[in-house]
Design an enzyme around this catalytic site. Structure first.
Site, PDB file in Angstrom:
ATOM      1  N   GLY A  69       0.818  -1.206   0.000  1.00 14.57           N
ATOM      2  CA  GLY A  69       0.000   0.000   0.000  1.00 14.57           C
ATOM      3  C   GLY A  69       0.851   1.254   0.000  1.00 14.57           C
ATOM      4  N   THR A  70       1.952   1.212   0.746  1.00 20.75           N
ATOM      5  CA  THR A  70       2.867   2.357   0.756  1.00 20.75           C
ATOM      6  C   THR A  70       3.441   2.600  -0.632  1.00 20.75           C
ATOM      7  OG1 THR A  70       3.464   2.096   3.089  1.00 20.75           O
ATOM      8  CG2 THR A  70       5.066   3.208   1.682  1.00 20.75           C
ATOM      9  N   SER A 194      -4.334  -1.427   0.403  1.00 21.43           N
ATOM     10  CA  SER A 194      -3.352  -2.390   0.887  1.00 21.43           C
ATOM     11  C   SER A 194      -4.062  -3.653   1.340  1.00 21.43           C
ATOM     12  CB  SER A 194      -2.554  -1.783   2.052  1.00 21.43           C
ATOM     13  OG  SER A 194      -1.532  -2.649   2.472  1.00 21.43           O
ATOM     14  N   ALA A 195      -3.679  -4.802   0.781  1.00 21.88           N
ATOM     15  CA  ALA A 195      -4.432  -6.041   0.983  1.00 21.88           C
ATOM     16  C   ALA A 195      -4.427  -6.514   2.431  1.00 21.88           C
ATOM     17  CB  ALA A 195      -3.878  -7.134   0.069  1.00 21.88           C
ATOM     18  N   CYS A 320       4.326   8.137  23.756  1.00 20.91           N
ATOM     19  CA  CYS A 320       5.414   7.298  24.261  1.00 20.91           C
ATOM     20  C   CYS A 320       5.465   6.004  23.474  1.00 20.91           C
ATOM     21  CB  CYS A 320       5.222   6.985  25.735  1.00 20.91           C
ATOM     22  SG  CYS A 320       5.558   8.370  26.800  1.00 20.91           S
TER      23      CYS A 320
END
Length: 460
Positions: A69-70, A194-195, A320
């Site tokens: 997906g990226t 994105s799968a 954090c």
């Protein structure tokens, strides 16, 4: 062990597993070859593309399979910017986009382009009109997610798409979180998914580019995937991704109703069971399976560890985290509390009793973490004679600066101030958020020799 982190990666859908195993036997050959095995592989690839395109809402020849997906986001942004470089070099994004979009935007800036980051409301949604006003004549591309990855808030894609169309600007939609629940509203120009977010295998993304959108793929290319995703296709994974998208869509309506009811239970019960909690994100326009809340005076990483030991896998956009020690850019843009942040995202099939057990163990775990950190007791100390007090929290990480503030605020007279010295980036977000929760006045921030000085006035 209940897995409540489907927004990061959903468990592999049974249909995806079946399709993957079958395609390993039938789809191992090169689909670009003309022999029998190659033709069989090509038929599988074409069928997968048609199924995925149906789920996306585009033509099969508009859809490209990528390695993630990226990768789809990066290729979509770079290709659209290059295709419209004669128009200008301005990119418009929302402040809460996925990191893949923001990384691409930062790279564009480093290469001499400009980026407009549109702020969001406290719910995490952009105002469509504000987004539209950012679309200047030199804007080459606009990006807006369909729903936020961290808090689940749905964005006004249809309204933004209409404004983009009126301005002549293509709109890229990151639909990774929402595709499992239905197609994105019409009007977008490019779409990425994105799968592994919908129960398909990892390593498969998709990029849809509408016909007529000026697009120039960047980097070396070859004859595969229309030159937009070079390299040999991972055909078994692609087949499994397309099959699982079709399967989850068939289940989406019923599962959305069931999971929304469970999420509503969490949204209502957590603030009732745990003191000093803020549930973030839009309460109505949101994904059905996702809820995020933040616990005051809690270290998010420690709380996640305690939940893991109790048998619950959740995630956090906390200030954090072991990787950054900085606030989530989404929570920061929303202006909400980032301490002790917990994101619960329920996968398909989540049992009601697992949610009930989560609600049963959470209060004790939060109380234990607060005790470890020395969070303030309910009783306030006696007023001190001074009209101002300085708390040195330099070198201390979240949520310690806020805890130290809470311990001493009752020791100054009403109308007096407490100044907190902190070099932790999270303090810039969490001290104002604490003031809003505690109905104290956040006066502002001043420079200091190290870090910053945050001034709070006691109102009650």
């Amino acid at each position: 062990m209940p897995y409540f982190d489907a927004a990061s990666a959903a468990p592999l859908h049974p249909v995806a597993r079946q399709a993957l195993l079958a395609a390993l036997d039938e789809g191992w050959a090169d689909p670009a070859r003309l022999h029998r095995e190659g033709r069989r592989a090509r038929l599988l690839l074409d069928a997968a593309r048609e199924a995925a395109a149906e789920g996306v809402g585009c033509r099969p020849d508009e859809l490209t399979f990528t390695s993630s997906g990226t990768g789809a986001v990066h290729s979509g942004i770079s290709g659209a910017l290059a295709g419209r470089r004669r128009v200008g070099r301005r990119l418009v994004v929302s402040a809460v986009e996925h990191s893949s979009v923001l990384h691409a935007a930062a790279d564009h800036e480093e290469r001499g382009g400009t980026v407009a980051r549109v702020p969001v409301e406290r719910t995490g949604a952009v105002d469509a009109q504000t987004f539209g006003r950012a679309l200047t004549e030199d804007t080459a591309l606009a990006c807006l997610q369909s729903a936020n990855h961290e808090v689940g808030t749905e964005q006004p894609v249809a309204e933004a798409a209409g404004l983009c169309r009126a301005a002549g600007v293509p709109l890229l939609v990151d639909a990774a979180q929402s595709l499992a629940w239905g197609p994105v509203p019409e009007g977008w120009s490019l779409l990425a998914g994105s799968a592994h977010k919908w129960g398909g295998p990892a390593g498969v993304g998709l990029l849809a580019v509408r016909k007529g959108v000026r697009f120039a793929p960047q980097g070396p290319s070859d004859e595969r995937e229309s030159g937009r995703a070079p390299g040999f296709e991972n055909l078994p994974a692609i087949v499994a991704a397309a099959a699982s998208l079709r399967a989850v869509r068939a289940e989406a309506n019923a599962e959305a109703v069931r999971l929304r009811a469970l999420v509503d239970r969490i949204r209502a019960r957590v603030p009732a069971l745990v003191p000093d909690v803020e549930v973030v994100g839009d309460p109505v326009r949101r994904l059905p399976h996702l809820v995020t809340f933040s616990c005051l005076y809690v270290d998010g990483e420690t709380l996640l560890g305690e939940l893991d030991r109790a048998g619950f896998s959740v995630s956090s956009g906390s200030s954090c985290t072991s990787s950054t020690l900085t606030p989530s850019h989404v929570l920061k843009a929303m202006g909400v509390l980032s301490e002790g942040n917990v994101r619960v995202s329920l996968p398909r099939g989540t049992a009601e009793e697992d949610v009930d057990r989560f609600l049963e163990v959470l209060p004790g775990l939060v109380a234990g973490v607060r005790e470890q950190l020395g969070a303030p007791a309910a009783a306030a100390p006696s007023p001190a004679p001074d009209d101002s007090l300085v708390v040195d929290a330099l070198g201390k990480r979240c949520p310690i600066p806020v805890i130290e503030l809470a311990k001493v605020i009752g020791g100054v007279p009403v109308g007096a101030t407490v100044t907190v010295l902190s070099d932790d980036e999270a303090a810039r977000l969490d001290i104002p958020a604490w003031c809003a929760m505690r109905e104290q006045e956040y006066v502002g921030e001043k420079p200091a020799d190290r870090g910053a000085a945050y001034v709070v006035r006691r109102l009650s």
